[in-house]
Design an enzyme around this catalytic site. Structure first.
Site, short mmCIF file in Angstrom:
data_model
loop_
_atom_site.label_atom_id
_atom_site.label_comp_id
_atom_site.label_asym_id
_atom_site.label_seq_id
_atom_site.Cartn_x
_atom_site.Cartn_y
_atom_site.Cartn_z
N MET A 118 96.53 51.71 69.07
CA MET A 118 95.39 52.06 68.21
C MET A 118 95.46 51.33 66.88
O MET A 118 94.44 50.93 66.32
CB MET A 118 95.31 53.58 67.98
N GLU A 119 96.67 51.11 66.37
CA GLU A 119 96.83 50.39 65.10
C GLU A 119 96.40 48.93 65.24
O GLU A 119 95.73 48.38 64.37
CB GLU A 119 98.27 50.51 64.60
N ASP A 133 80.86 42.13 56.61
CA ASP A 133 80.46 42.59 55.28
C ASP A 133 80.38 41.43 54.28
O ASP A 133 79.43 41.34 53.51
CB ASP A 133 81.42 43.65 54.76
#
Length: 164
Positions: A118-119, A133
């Protein structure tokens, strides 16, 4: 009522309530995981990244740092993930002009009782979101794609995936 799992490693207790898996009985082992993903964009957007012309700054350096920070904050983002003492987080970003893509690979390591899949996935996702972004003012049509686990090693289940 009990907070004990129904059986084995599960995110539910005997009453069906969500709980963090109890890994206290598992042995510490060396564990690692590698994930990857890509951000697809217009050729002009990739050219800006390569030329250092994005107004918000050095996209690749900021995204690398964001990915590392994201890996460290995984339990704050993903419910029921264990807080882990990561020993290494490596995030690499490479530009592929043939595909108009920024490719991201993250590898996380530790010695502990649970894995770091998950990391690694979070590191890639946060790095990709950071690229988006920083470049969205010039290209809102970018696509974050193919975020997936490539390899994991260690633990009771052993190795999975291709050698990295």
């Amino acid at each position: 009522m009990t907070d004990q799992p129904a059986s084995g490693f599960t995110h539910f207790d005997a009453e069906g309530r969500a709980v963090m898996v109890d890994v206290s009985g598992k042995a510490d082992t060396e564990r690692s995981a590698t994930a990857r993903g890509s951000v697809l964009m217009q050729p002009e957007t990739l050219a800006l990244i390569l030329q250092g012309g994005v107004k918000k700054g050095d996209v690749l350096s900021v995204a690398r740092l964001a990915g590392i920070m994201g890996a460290k904050r995984t339990p704050d983002l993903i419910p029921l993930c264990h807080p882990l003492m990561l020993t290494s987080v490596k995030v690499d970003l490479t530009c592929d002009p043939e595909r108009n893509a920024v490719d991201i690979t993250a590898t996380c390591k530790l010695r502990g009782q649970t894995g770091v899949e998950m990391e690694a996935l979070t590191a890639v996702s946060v790095a990709a979101l950071t690229v988006y972004d920083m470049c969205k003012a010039v290209d809102r049509g970018m696509t974050i794609t193919e975020v997936k686990l490539l390899h994991k090693a260690g633990g009771k289940s052993g190795d999975w995936g291709s050698a990295v």
